[in-house]
Enzyme design. Structure first.
Site, short mmCIF file in Angstrom:
data_model
loop_
_atom_site.label_atom_id
_atom_site.label_comp_id
_atom_site.label_asym_id
_atom_site.label_seq_id
_atom_site.Cartn_x
_atom_site.Cartn_y
_atom_site.Cartn_z
N GLN A 43 0.83 -1.21 0.00
CA GLN A 43 0.00 0.00 0.00
C GLN A 43 0.86 1.26 0.00
O GLN A 43 1.97 1.27 0.54
CB GLN A 43 -1.02 -0.01 1.13
N HIS A 74 0.60 -4.69 2.74
CA HIS A 74 -0.80 -4.92 3.11
C HIS A 74 -0.94 -6.39 3.53
O HIS A 74 -1.42 -6.69 4.60
CB HIS A 74 -1.72 -4.56 1.94
N PHE A 128 -4.38 -5.34 12.77
CA PHE A 128 -4.18 -5.59 11.33
C PHE A 128 -3.48 -6.93 11.08
O PHE A 128 -3.89 -7.71 10.22
CB PHE A 128 -3.35 -4.41 10.82
N HIS A 131 -5.72 -9.91 11.45
CA HIS A 131 -6.62 -10.04 10.30
C HIS A 131 -5.90 -10.73 9.14
O HIS A 131 -6.43 -11.67 8.53
CB HIS A 131 -7.10 -8.64 9.89
N GLU A 132 -4.69 -10.24 8.83
CA GLU A 132 -3.98 -10.79 7.66
C GLU A 132 -3.61 -12.26 7.89
O GLU A 132 -3.72 -13.08 6.99
CB GLU A 132 -2.74 -9.94 7.34
N LYS A 135 -7.04 -14.42 8.01
CA LYS A 135 -7.76 -14.49 6.73
C LYS A 135 -6.90 -15.11 5.62
O LYS A 135 -7.38 -15.96 4.87
CB LYS A 135 -8.20 -13.08 6.30
N HIS A 136 -5.64 -14.70 5.51
CA HIS A 136 -4.82 -15.13 4.37
C HIS A 136 -3.74 -16.14 4.77
O HIS A 136 -3.50 -17.10 4.06
CB HIS A 136 -4.14 -13.92 3.72
#
Ligand code: U2P
Length: 259
Positions: A43, A74, A128, A131-132, A135-136
């Site tokens: 980003q 990101h 953050f 989350h990453e 999720k990923h």
């Protein structure tokens, strides 16, 4: 005889447990199949930070002269060749202790550029990185096996493929007045990494650049998608916000208030 049937039962139970974890045809927990390639999504703080209206300590846009001026991470995203992606593949809740040795690097190169927490797969809301990872990162096996390897692998790929440096050397420097040809930015990256990136814009400003990799982290083309960018784009320079700015109209709020 009894011990033989006990052993057969144990083998059967182990097979069942393995099938439940990885699925009978290589799919991950939740029925999602193994991914095809990685996208490293970067980003551009100059674009995101100029939208900041509230400052808080968890937002790197609010670090004044220490705010990031290069592309930051990101996430590293496992993707499918059909343009979709798996998410939330295993119940592996983020644990900051597992990456304690990486925190300085993560604060610098993988900071949040927003206030507030973000959704996590199984625990509601989190920072953050949570989350990453949830999720990923949990969908990155068998290449990336655990939380620590997800973050260290991403940092290493980020250091190896330095987009900010490539663009600066090609004359694409942060500016609040210049417009650059999108094709020139894409070519500069193609020439350096021999692969086509994906560029995401917010109006005419570059917001993200995504680099794509095979599972062995050799560069490959990202999917040809309709770009969100016009023919000429800007790479906005970071404008200082926050505590050092005596006349700043950006209000400081506590991280708690930002939730
Ligand atoms: O593009 C909007 C959001 O969709 C998620 N995304 C996008 C492309 C992709 O290959 N994989 C993917 O997950 C991103 O969600 P996030 O990680 O931010 O939750 C992206 O922001």
């Amino acid at each position: 005889m009894a011990s033989l049937s006990a052993r057969i039962f144990l083998c059967f139970a182990l097979m069942m447990a393995t099938c439940l974890m990885i699925g009978v045809n290589g799919s991950l927990e939740g029925g999602q199949r193994e991914f095809d390639y990685f996208a490293l999504s970067l980003q551009w703080p100059g674009t995101i930070c100029r939208r900041t209206r509230h400052c808080c300590s968890s937002n790197a846009c609010c670090r004044g002269s220490n705010s990031p001026t290069e592309f930051t991470i990101h996430g590293l995203w496992p993707d499918y060749n059909d343009g979709t992606w798996p998410s939330c593949c295993a119940r592996s809740q983020f644990d900051v202790k597992e990456i304690s040795t990486l925190l300085d690097a993560l604060e610098k190169y993988w900071p949040s550029l927003y206030c507030g927490q973000t959704s996590t797969c199984f625990s509601g809301k989190g920072i953050f990185w949570a989350h990453e990872w949830e999720k990923h990162g949990t969908c990155s096996s068998p290449v990336v096996r655990d939380e620590y390897s997800y973050f260290i692998t991403t940092l290493n790929v980020y250091f190896k493929y330095n987009v900010t440096k490539i663009l600066n050397e090609a004359g694409y420097v942060p500016s609040n007045s210049e417009r650059y040809p999108l094709g020139g930015i894409v070519s500069a990256i193609q020439n350096s990494f021999q692969a086509t990136p994906e560029v995401i814009c917010s109006k005419d400003a570059v917001e993200e650049i995504r680099l794509c990799f095979y599972k062995d982290f050799k560069p490959r083309n990202c999917l040809a998608s309709k770009t969100s960018c016009p023919k000429y784009v800007s790479l906005p320079a970071y404008l200082s916000l926050g505590r050092e700015e005596s006349e700043s109209d950006v209000a400081w709020i506590s991280d708690g208030e930002a939730l």
